[in-house]
Design a protein around this motif. Structure first.
Motif, PDB file in Angstrom:
ATOM      1  N   LYS A  81     -12.262  -5.522 -19.797  1.00 25.29           N
ATOM      2  CA  LYS A  81     -12.875  -5.775 -18.502  1.00 25.29           C
ATOM      3  C   LYS A  81     -12.316  -4.787 -17.478  1.00 25.29           C
ATOM      4  O   LYS A  81     -11.216  -4.250 -17.655  1.00 25.29           O
ATOM      5  CB  LYS A  81     -12.582  -7.197 -18.031  1.00 25.29           C
ATOM      6  N   VAL A  82     -13.054  -4.558 -16.416  1.00 26.26           N
ATOM      7  CA  VAL A  82     -12.497  -3.851 -15.274  1.00 26.26           C
ATOM      8  C   VAL A  82     -11.582  -4.825 -14.543  1.00 26.26           C
ATOM      9  O   VAL A  82     -11.984  -5.953 -14.231  1.00 26.26           O
ATOM     10  CB  VAL A  82     -13.613  -3.358 -14.327  1.00 26.26           C
ATOM     11  N   VAL A  83     -10.351  -4.422 -14.291  1.00 28.63           N
ATOM     12  CA  VAL A  83      -9.383  -5.275 -13.593  1.00 28.63           C
ATOM     13  C   VAL A  83      -8.805  -4.486 -12.428  1.00 28.63           C
ATOM     14  O   VAL A  83      -8.325  -3.361 -12.607  1.00 28.63           O
ATOM     15  CB  VAL A  83      -8.256  -5.742 -14.534  1.00 28.63           C
ATOM     16  N   ILE A  84      -8.871  -5.072 -11.242  1.00 30.22           N
ATOM     17  CA  ILE A  84      -8.381  -4.417 -10.026  1.00 30.22           C
ATOM     18  C   ILE A  84      -7.384  -5.344  -9.353  1.00 30.22           C
ATOM     19  O   ILE A  84      -7.702  -6.498  -9.058  1.00 30.22           O
ATOM     20  CB  ILE A  84      -9.533  -4.110  -9.049  1.00 30.22           C
ATOM     21  N   GLY A  85      -6.173  -4.865  -9.103  1.00 27.05           N
ATOM     22  CA  GLY A  85      -5.154  -5.656  -8.449  1.00 27.05           C
ATOM     23  C   GLY A  85      -4.768  -5.082  -7.111  1.00 27.05           C
ATOM     24  O   GLY A  85      -4.525  -3.873  -6.996  1.00 27.05           O
ATOM     25  N   MET A  86      -4.713  -5.929  -6.087  1.00 26.52           N
ATOM     26  CA  MET A  86      -4.316  -5.510  -4.756  1.00 26.52           C
ATOM     27  C   MET A  86      -2.943  -6.110  -4.425  1.00 26.52           C
ATOM     28  O   MET A  86      -2.784  -7.335  -4.415  1.00 26.52           O
ATOM     29  CB  MET A  86      -5.340  -5.974  -3.707  1.00 26.52           C
ATOM     30  N   CYS A  87      -1.961  -5.265  -4.183  1.00 33.54           N
ATOM     31  CA  CYS A  87      -0.624  -5.677  -3.768  1.00 33.54           C
ATOM     32  C   CYS A  87       0.013  -6.605  -4.808  1.00 33.54           C
ATOM     33  O   CYS A  87       0.388  -6.151  -5.880  1.00 33.54           O
ATOM     34  CB  CYS A  87      -0.671  -6.309  -2.383  1.00 33.54           C
ATOM     35  N   LEU A  88       0.137  -7.905  -4.537  1.00 34.02           N
ATOM     36  CA  LEU A  88       0.658  -8.834  -5.550  1.00 34.02           C
ATOM     37  C   LEU A  88      -0.145  -8.707  -6.838  1.00 34.02           C
ATOM     38  O   LEU A  88       0.420  -8.743  -7.940  1.00 34.02           O
ATOM     39  CB  LEU A  88       0.594 -10.272  -5.026  1.00 34.02           C
ATOM     40  N   GLY A  89      -1.455  -8.533  -6.702  1.00 32.81           N
ATOM     41  CA  GLY A  89      -2.305  -8.376  -7.883  1.00 32.81           C
ATOM     42  C   GLY A  89      -1.893  -7.203  -8.734  1.00 32.81           C
ATOM     43  O   GLY A  89      -1.881  -7.281  -9.971  1.00 32.81           O
ATOM     44  N   SER A  90      -1.527  -6.100  -8.098  1.00 33.80           N
ATOM     45  CA  SER A  90      -1.088  -4.915  -8.847  1.00 33.80           C
ATOM     46  C   SER A  90       0.230  -5.178  -9.556  1.00 33.80           C
ATOM     47  O   SER A  90       0.462  -4.702 -10.668  1.00 33.80           O
ATOM     48  CB  SER A  90      -0.958  -3.709  -7.911  1.00 33.80           C
ATOM     49  N   GLN A  91       1.099  -5.954  -8.913  1.00 28.83           N
ATOM     50  CA  GLN A  91       2.394  -6.269  -9.507  1.00 28.83           C
ATOM     51  C   GLN A  91       2.234  -7.225 -10.691  1.00 28.83           C
ATOM     52  O   GLN A  91       2.949  -7.114 -11.691  1.00 28.83           O
ATOM     53  CB  GLN A  91       3.304  -6.856  -8.432  1.00 28.83           C
ATOM     54  N   LEU A  92       1.283  -8.147 -10.595  1.00 29.45           N
ATOM     55  CA  LEU A  92       1.003  -9.038 -11.716  1.00 29.45           C
ATOM     56  C   LEU A  92       0.481  -8.243 -12.906  1.00 29.45           C
ATOM     57  O   LEU A  92       0.881  -8.478 -14.056  1.00 29.45           O
ATOM     58  CB  LEU A  92      -0.013 -10.104 -11.299  1.00 29.45           C
ATOM     59  N   ILE A  93      -0.414  -7.286 -12.647  1.00 29.91           N
ATOM     60  CA  ILE A  93      -0.921  -6.437 -13.726  1.00 29.91           C
ATOM     61  C   ILE A  93       0.221  -5.651 -14.348  1.00 29.91           C
ATOM     62  O   ILE A  93       0.338  -5.560 -15.578  1.00 29.91           O
ATOM     63  CB  ILE A  93      -2.009  -5.484 -13.204  1.00 29.91           C
ATOM     64  N   ALA A  94       1.067  -5.060 -13.503  1.00 30.46           N
ATOM     65  CA  ALA A  94       2.195  -4.277 -14.001  1.00 30.46           C
ATOM     66  C   ALA A  94       3.079  -5.117 -14.916  1.00 30.46           C
ATOM     67  O   ALA A  94       3.515  -4.660 -15.981  1.00 30.46           O
ATOM     68  CB  ALA A  94       3.009  -3.730 -12.830  1.00 30.46           C
ATOM     69  N   ASP A  95       3.341  -6.351 -14.532  1.00 29.36           N
ATOM     70  CA  ASP A  95       4.163  -7.241 -15.350  1.00 29.36           C
ATOM     71  C   ASP A  95       3.480  -7.540 -16.687  1.00 29.36           C
ATOM     72  O   ASP A  95       4.123  -7.501 -17.738  1.00 29.36           O
ATOM     73  CB  ASP A  95       4.410  -8.539 -14.576  1.00 29.36           C
ATOM     74  N   VAL A  96       2.191  -7.787 -16.648  1.00 29.82           N
ATOM     75  CA  VAL A  96       1.432  -8.136 -17.854  1.00 29.82           C
ATOM     76  C   VAL A  96       1.424  -6.991 -18.866  1.00 29.82           C
ATOM     77  O   VAL A  96       1.507  -7.220 -20.081  1.00 29.82           O
ATOM     78  CB  VAL A  96      -0.011  -8.533 -17.470  1.00 29.82           C
ATOM     79  N   ILE A  97       1.340  -5.740 -18.398  1.00 34.45           N
ATOM     80  CA  ILE A  97       1.241  -4.603 -19.324  1.00 34.45           C
ATOM     81  C   ILE A  97       2.607  -4.091 -19.769  1.00 34.45           C
ATOM     82  O   ILE A  97       2.691  -3.092 -20.488  1.00 34.45           O
ATOM     83  CB  ILE A  97       0.415  -3.455 -18.723  1.00 34.45           C
ATOM     84  N   GLY A  98       3.667  -4.776 -19.349  1.00 33.91           N
ATOM     85  CA  GLY A  98       5.001  -4.407 -19.820  1.00 33.91           C
ATOM     86  C   GLY A  98       5.832  -3.615 -18.839  1.00 33.91           C
ATOM     87  O   GLY A  98       6.889  -3.086 -19.199  1.00 33.91           O
ATOM     88  N   GLY A  99       5.389  -3.548 -17.604  1.00 30.76           N
ATOM     89  CA  GLY A  99       6.177  -2.881 -16.577  1.00 30.76           C
ATOM     90  C   GLY A  99       7.223  -3.818 -16.001  1.00 30.76           C
ATOM     91  O   GLY A  99       7.411  -4.943 -16.481  1.00 30.76           O
ATOM     92  N   LYS A 100       7.868  -3.366 -14.974  1.00 28.62           N
ATOM     93  CA  LYS A 100       8.913  -4.161 -14.335  1.00 28.62           C
ATOM     94  C   LYS A 100       8.666  -4.170 -12.834  1.00 28.62           C
ATOM     95  O   LYS A 100       8.342  -3.137 -12.244  1.00 28.62           O
ATOM     96  CB  LYS A 100      10.296  -3.567 -14.636  1.00 28.62           C
ATOM     97  N   VAL A 101       8.801  -5.348 -12.214  1.00 24.93           N
ATOM     98  CA  VAL A 101       8.602  -5.495 -10.774  1.00 24.93           C
ATOM     99  C   VAL A 101       9.927  -5.882 -10.140  1.00 24.93           C
ATOM    100  O   VAL A 101      10.569  -6.849 -10.575  1.00 24.93           O
ATOM    101  CB  VAL A 101       7.520  -6.548 -10.466  1.00 24.93           C
ATOM    102  N   ILE A 102      10.337  -5.126  -9.138  1.00 25.01           N
ATOM    103  CA  ILE A 102      11.609  -5.371  -8.462  1.00 25.01           C
ATOM    104  C   ILE A 102      11.412  -5.294  -6.952  1.00 25.01           C
ATOM    105  O   ILE A 102      10.355  -4.870  -6.472  1.00 25.01           O
ATOM    106  CB  ILE A 102      12.688  -4.350  -8.889  1.00 25.01           C
ATOM    107  N   GLN A 103      12.441  -5.683  -6.234  1.00 26.02           N
ATOM    108  CA  GLN A 103      12.398  -5.555  -4.779  1.00 26.02           C
ATOM    109  C   GLN A 103      12.539  -4.086  -4.408  1.00 26.02           C
ATOM    110  O   GLN A 103      13.432  -3.392  -4.891  1.00 26.02           O
ATOM    111  CB  GLN A 103      13.524  -6.377  -4.146  1.00 26.02           C
ATOM    112  N   ASN A 104      11.631  -3.609  -3.553  1.00 23.42           N
ATOM    113  CA  ASN A 104      11.711  -2.227  -3.085  1.00 23.42           C
ATOM    114  C   ASN A 104      12.910  -2.070  -2.144  1.00 23.42           C
ATOM    115  O   ASN A 104      13.454  -3.054  -1.640  1.00 23.42           O
ATOM    116  CB  ASN A 104      10.415  -1.860  -2.353  1.00 23.42           C
ATOM    117  N   LYS A 105      13.323  -0.841  -1.914  1.00 21.46           N
ATOM    118  CA  LYS A 105      14.485  -0.604  -1.046  1.00 21.46           C
ATOM    119  C   LYS A 105      14.231  -1.089   0.372  1.00 21.46           C
ATOM    120  O   LYS A 105      15.167  -1.442   1.089  1.00 21.46           O
ATOM    121  CB  LYS A 105      14.835   0.884  -1.050  1.00 21.46           C
TER     122      LYS A 105
END
Length: 237
Positions: A81-105
């Motif tokens: 499917k086409v999946v588009i994430g905005m802000c939190l949405g992008s971070q959720l996608i990143a987590d799902v595909i095996g990325g890592k989400v952390i607090q920015n500086k």
């Protein structure tokens, strides 16, 4: 075309994306996760849009629906499917595909420019953006350590990973092109305590002083969606 969106809080809806969907006669459905609404079957939509929100992707104890939401995002990606994430949405996608989400500086709130990579500029999906487009930001976390199949396509002075493309049909944007004036006003009303002045945090007066930026961002959002619709229909992605 069937578009389904996931909304995390009442004051962050898809904004100008809804206007584009109406103009393109798309069928739009939604899950209001904050109301504990049931998620759809992955076969019920063509595009999945995942909105922003003040929560973090790892706050599953406080927001138990995050677990099921991530499962749906994963299923949508696996179903091409086409999946588009905005802000939190992008971070959720990143987590799902095996990325890592952390607090920015530092937090990034307000109108700040981004820069697209040369590869992104060569793509019809992003070629219409000018150099250093000013876009709207409201985030404290960021995604890092994305998998090899994900390509980072934009950066800002405050955040080096502003957007990515994964397997051609999945898009994560830390910034907001979809926000309308009412959404921004509601963000300030509900989350204004985060607006502590800093190098990358603007005051409410400064944020609200630029209606021309909102119009421009919404125009870019529509242009991206136009290109995405054309390329998917023609089988290019």
């Amino acid at each position: 075309m069937k578009i389904h969106y996931l909304q995390h809080v009442p004051f962050e809806n898809p904004g100008s994306i809804l206007e584009w969907a109406k103009a393109n006669k798309a069928i739009v459905t939604a899950t209001q996760l904050y109301n504990d609404e049931a998620l759809p079957d992955v076969n019920a939509f063509d595009w999945l849009v995942v909105m922003g929100g003040p929560m973090n992707i790892y706050e599953v104890d406080q927001y138990p629906w995050l677990k099921a939401e991530k499962a749906l995002i994963k299923a949508a990606i696996e179903a091409d499917k086409v999946v588009i994430g905005m802000c939190l949405g992008s971070q959720l996608i990143a987590d799902v595909i095996g990325g890592k989400v952390i607090q920015n500086k530092q937090k990034e709130i307000g109108w700040f420019p981004i820069s697209f990579s040369e590869k992104a500029k060569a793509s019809a999906l992003f070629a219409f953006f000018p150099d250093q487009p000013v876009v709207f930001h409201w985030h404290g976390d960021t995604f890092v350590e994305l998998p090899e199949a994900a390509t980072v396509i934009a950066a800002s002075a405050a955040c080096k990973k502003q957007a990515f493309v994964y397997q051609q049909r999945v898009f994560g944007f830390q910034f907001h092109l979809e926000n309308t004036l009412p959404i921004i006003e509601d963000l300030i009303k509900n989350c204004g305590d985060e607006m502590i002045p800093g190098d990358y945090v603007q005051l409410p007066e400064e944020v609200l002083a630029h209606p021309e930026y909102i119009r421009q961002d919404n125009h870019w959002m529509a242009a991206f969606l136009d290109q995405l619709k054309q390329l998917t229909e023609e089988g290019w992605i």
